[in-house]
Design a protein around this motif. Structure first.
Motif, short mmCIF file in Angstrom:
data_model
loop_
_atom_site.label_atom_id
_atom_site.label_comp_id
_atom_site.label_asym_id
_atom_site.label_seq_id
_atom_site.Cartn_x
_atom_site.Cartn_y
_atom_site.Cartn_z
N ARG A 193 -8.42 0.00 -6.22
CA ARG A 193 -8.80 0.49 -4.90
C ARG A 193 -10.31 0.70 -4.82
NH1 ARG A 193 -3.79 4.33 -2.85
NH2 ARG A 193 -2.46 2.57 -2.28
N CYS A 231 -6.12 -4.56 -4.74
CA CYS A 231 -4.97 -3.85 -5.32
C CYS A 231 -3.70 -4.60 -4.92
CB CYS A 231 -4.95 -2.40 -4.82
SG CYS A 231 -3.74 -1.38 -5.67
N ASN A 263 -8.77 -6.65 -0.27
CA ASN A 263 -7.72 -5.92 -0.96
C ASN A 263 -7.61 -6.46 -2.39
OD1 ASN A 263 -5.52 -4.53 -1.85
ND2 ASN A 263 -4.08 -5.40 -0.41
N LYS A 323 0.84 -1.21 0.00
CA LYS A 323 0.00 0.00 0.00
C LYS A 323 0.87 1.25 0.00
CE LYS A 323 -3.59 2.52 2.50
NZ LYS A 323 -2.95 3.80 2.24
#
Length: 131
Positions: free
Chosen positions: A93, A104, A102, A69
């Motif tokens: 996102r 991404c 998640n 991230k």
């Protein structure tokens, strides 16, 4: 007999798609899990080991997600807005917001009993994943 160790119940009031049995549970969503591995039946040690392995892998992925991230955040600051990578990060996102997971990620990792599997994009990322 030790079979009572391989079954458990828990309340799942915040899970809307779980079936309810309000007649028996007083209105609470009760979830029952009976541990059985495919056609292998009950195996106490195997099930405990499998849960432990999944927990270790989940922890490793959570830590790696934190690092990733930060790298994606840095990329958004450094790249030109017209760069396709920016669009990809933003789209993934947004998808993460919809799914609650998640989305991404440029890696995946799974484990079943003692069989591990990981797929990572790029040599540098693979080295970071393995450390």
């Amino acid at each position: 007999s030790m079979y009572w160790l391989c079954t458990y119940f828990w309340r799942a009031d915040n899970i809307s798609d779980m079936p309810t049995n309000s007649d028996m549970s007083g209105g609470a969503n009760i979830v029952h899990a009976s541990e059985s591995r495919l056609g292998f039946g009950y195996s106490f040690a195997s099930n405990l080991s499998s849960r432990w392995s999944c927990g270790i892998l989940d922890e490793a992925c959570e830590r790696f997600d934190i690092d990733e991230k930060q790298r994606f955040d840095n990329a958004l600051q450094e790249l030109e807005p017209s760069d396709p990578k920016v669009e990809w990060i933003q789209a993934r996102r947004e998808l993460s917001e919809l799914t609650g997971r998640n989305e991404c990620r440029l890696y995946t990792a799974r484990i079943y009993t003692d069989d591990k599997f990981a797929m990572v994009v790029g040599v540098k990322r693979a080295k970071r994943f393995l450390r």
